[in-house]
Every structure is written in structure tokens, then in C-alpha cells.
Design a protein around this motif. Structure first.
Motif, mmCIF file in Angstrom:
data_model
loop_
_atom_site.group_PDB
_atom_site.id
_atom_site.type_symbol
_atom_site.label_atom_id
_atom_site.label_comp_id
_atom_site.label_asym_id
_atom_site.label_seq_id
_atom_site.Cartn_x
_atom_site.Cartn_y
_atom_site.Cartn_z
ATOM 1 N N GLY A 118 18.033 4.802 20.294
ATOM 2 C CA GLY A 118 18.813 5.698 21.130
ATOM 3 C C GLY A 118 19.573 6.739 20.329
ATOM 4 N N ARG A 119 19.839 6.426 19.061
ATOM 5 C CA ARG A 119 20.540 7.370 18.185
ATOM 6 C C ARG A 119 19.562 8.141 17.287
ATOM 7 N NH1 ARG A 119 26.308 5.302 15.860
ATOM 8 N NH2 ARG A 119 26.915 3.825 17.502
ATOM 9 N N GLY A 120 18.287 7.973 17.531
ATOM 10 C CA GLY A 120 17.303 8.696 16.742
ATOM 11 C C GLY A 120 17.077 8.116 15.360
ATOM 12 N N ILE A 121 17.308 6.818 15.196
ATOM 13 C CA ILE A 121 17.133 6.155 13.900
ATOM 14 C C ILE A 121 15.825 5.374 13.903
ATOM 15 C CG2 ILE A 121 18.062 4.409 12.327
ATOM 16 C CD1 ILE A 121 20.857 5.120 13.348
ATOM 17 N N SER A 122 14.979 5.634 12.917
ATOM 18 C CA SER A 122 13.719 4.901 12.776
ATOM 19 C C SER A 122 14.003 3.444 12.411
ATOM 20 C CB SER A 122 12.856 5.545 11.695
ATOM 21 O OG SER A 122 11.758 4.728 11.365
#
Length: 277
Positions: A118-122
Motif C-alpha cells: 500500500g505504501r509502494g514498497i516491494s
């Protein structure tokens, strides 16, 4: 040192660790590393979760075995820390959960990876797969986890179940079942194998493992990890007998032999790998 009873079932472990209550889910964290370079694609923020049921003879982190101990943290606390390093990750990097064995804390791991995406972290899962079961509710949660996991680093300790049990205390049937699930559902994987003289360095079994890996889908990379003795000091400090006393790391020639038998040079998709949207 009091150690967790590894004879408990995976479902009992799930009830005891990371269970959902009225408050935010909390996980037990052993430690974190801000700039991991060998824990998946790119530079990664690595979270080492506490707890493991297996007792691998070559384990170099016996201090991660105990379940239900460590620093209690929420997913948001970890992510608030991790996001500060995002500028260093590039297109491939992100966060990796390792251990111990990450899947011991499945509820927390699912919460962490869902919020990370959701925070754009892989997201990268480092696992040996031992807790895997198709029993419910565990399996449905694992299926949800795979939907928010970009890549998994899967450590195959031994391809032969009897030898696997000698090495770790458990057979490998459920572990291979997990890998088959990942393959059937096109989950990106790196396969890893720790090469230990007198334990996992047998040409027959290495060739068998190499053939098995060929049957899998979406294997991005295959790695041979040479056994090392860096964890021996921890055993002595904890008063635990080290099972491989006197066994030295493999020679460069044996490492190369294992790489040939596992056909590591055939798996190069990791070089161009990118997280899925």
C-alpha cells in the motif's frame, strides 16, 4: 537457554505468535538491517523475525529460534523506519522479511506485506517453508500473502526427505508442496541451497535437486550458498553444542561443482526482474 518445543503444530504456533486481537497486530522482531545486499533483488531493508521450528545443523542464528520473544513491533512502526531508505532501493529494491522463519508469524507477515504494498514498497519473503500447510485457516492466509509478495527466496535444505529430516529435524514434503503451489501460481522465486560438506554436498542429490528445479515455473535465480562457521561463537555463548564441529566450508571446486549440477547459469531473469504493479 530455553528453546521453543519444535514438536508443536504450525497451527499452534500461529495461535501463539502474531495472533489477531483487539489491537494492532504485533510481530516479534529479532533485528533489522537497513542496507541488505544479499537478501533479494537490489538493496533491501531486511526485517529478521523471531522464531523457527527447524533445527538446521548449520544454522548460524540460533538466537532466532525462540518463539514469542524479541522486540514487539507493529507493521506501521517497521514501515515508518523502512520508508526512510526508499531513495536507495532503485527499481528492484525494497523490503525483505527473513528470520528465523518468517512464516511462523503468518498473521503479522500478511499485515506487514499488505501495508508495505500500500505504501509502494516491494516485498520479498525469505523462507524455508517448514510451517507450510494446506490446513485452514493457515492456507487461505498464505494465499493472501502470496498476492502481496513480489518475490520469494526459498531455501531448499535437501531434496531427499529422509536426509532433510536428519539435517533439520523435519521432512520436506510440505516444503516441496509449498514450492509446487508457488510454481503453479506463477510466484517469482529464487531457489537457494546451502552447500555443507558431508551433509548437502552429494553429487547424486545435487543432480536430483537440479532436475527438480527445472520443473518449476518462474524461478528467477538459483544460488549455491557455501556453508560457513561464522555462527559457531553464538552456540558457545548460548551453551549449545554445535552439531558440525570440525566441518570446514566447502572448497571453491565443490561450490563450482554444485553450481554446475544445479544449472545456476541457466537462471538469469533476476537481472531484469522488476516488482509487479
Amino acid at each position: 537457554m530455553k528453546l521453543y518445543d519444535s514438536t508443536e503444530s504450525p497451527l499452534n504456533v500461529l495461535d501463539a505468535v502474531g495472533a489477531i486481537d483487539d489491537g494492532p497486530i504485533k510481530g516479534y522482531v529479532h533485528s533489522v538491517e537497513s542496507f541488505g545486499s544479499v537478501d533479494g533483488p537490489g538493496i533491501r531493508f531486511v526485517v529478521f523475525l523471531q522464531g523457527c521450528r527447524m533445527r538446521c545443523q548449520y544454522c548460524h542464528n540460533p538466537d532466532t529460534w525462540n518463539i514469542g520473544v524479541g522486540d514487539e513491533m507493529t507493521a506501521d512502526q517497521i514501515l515508518d523506519d523502512a520508508i526512510r531508505y526508499k531513495a536507495f532501493w532503485g527499481e528492484q529494491g525494497g523490503m525483505t522479511c527473513s528470520g528465523g522463519e518468517s512464516l511462523v508469524q503468518l498473521d503479522f507477515l500478511l499485515d506487514l506485506f499488505t501495508k508495505a504494498k500500500g505504501r509502494g514498497i516491494s516485498t520479498c519473503l525469505d523462507t524455508s517453508g517448514q510451517p507450510f500447510t494446506r490446513d485452514e485457516p493457515w492456507f487461505s492466509k498464505f494465499e493472501q500473502l502470496m498476492k502481496v509478495t513480489d518475490v520469494s527466496l526459498v531455501d531448499i535444505k535437501h531434496i531427499n526427505s529422509a536426509e532433510h529430516k536428519k539435517l533439520t529435524g523435519f521432512g520436506n514434503e510440505n516444503i516441496l508442496d509449498m514450492i509446487q503451489y508457488m510454481s503453479a501460481n506463477n510466484c517469482d522465486m529464487w531457489i537457494r541451497h546451502v552447500l555443507v560438506p558431508q551433509r548437502t554436498d552429494d553429487d547424486h542429490y545435487l543432480a536430483e535437486l537440479g532436475e527438480y528445479i527445472k520443473t518449476l515455473n518462474n524461478v528467477q535465480k538459483v544460488e549455491v550458498l557455501p556453508y560457513h562457521t561464522l555462527g559457531v561463537k553464538k552456540y558457545h555463548e548460548l551453551g549449545i553444542t554445535y552439531p558440525l564441529e570440525g566441518i570446514e566450508p566447502p572448497t571453491a571446486a565443490r561450490v563450482k561443482n554444485a553450481e554446475n549440477l544445479l544449472h545456476t547459469s541457466d537462471y538469469n531473469d533476476w537481472k531484469t526482474w522488476r516488482p509487479r504493479p
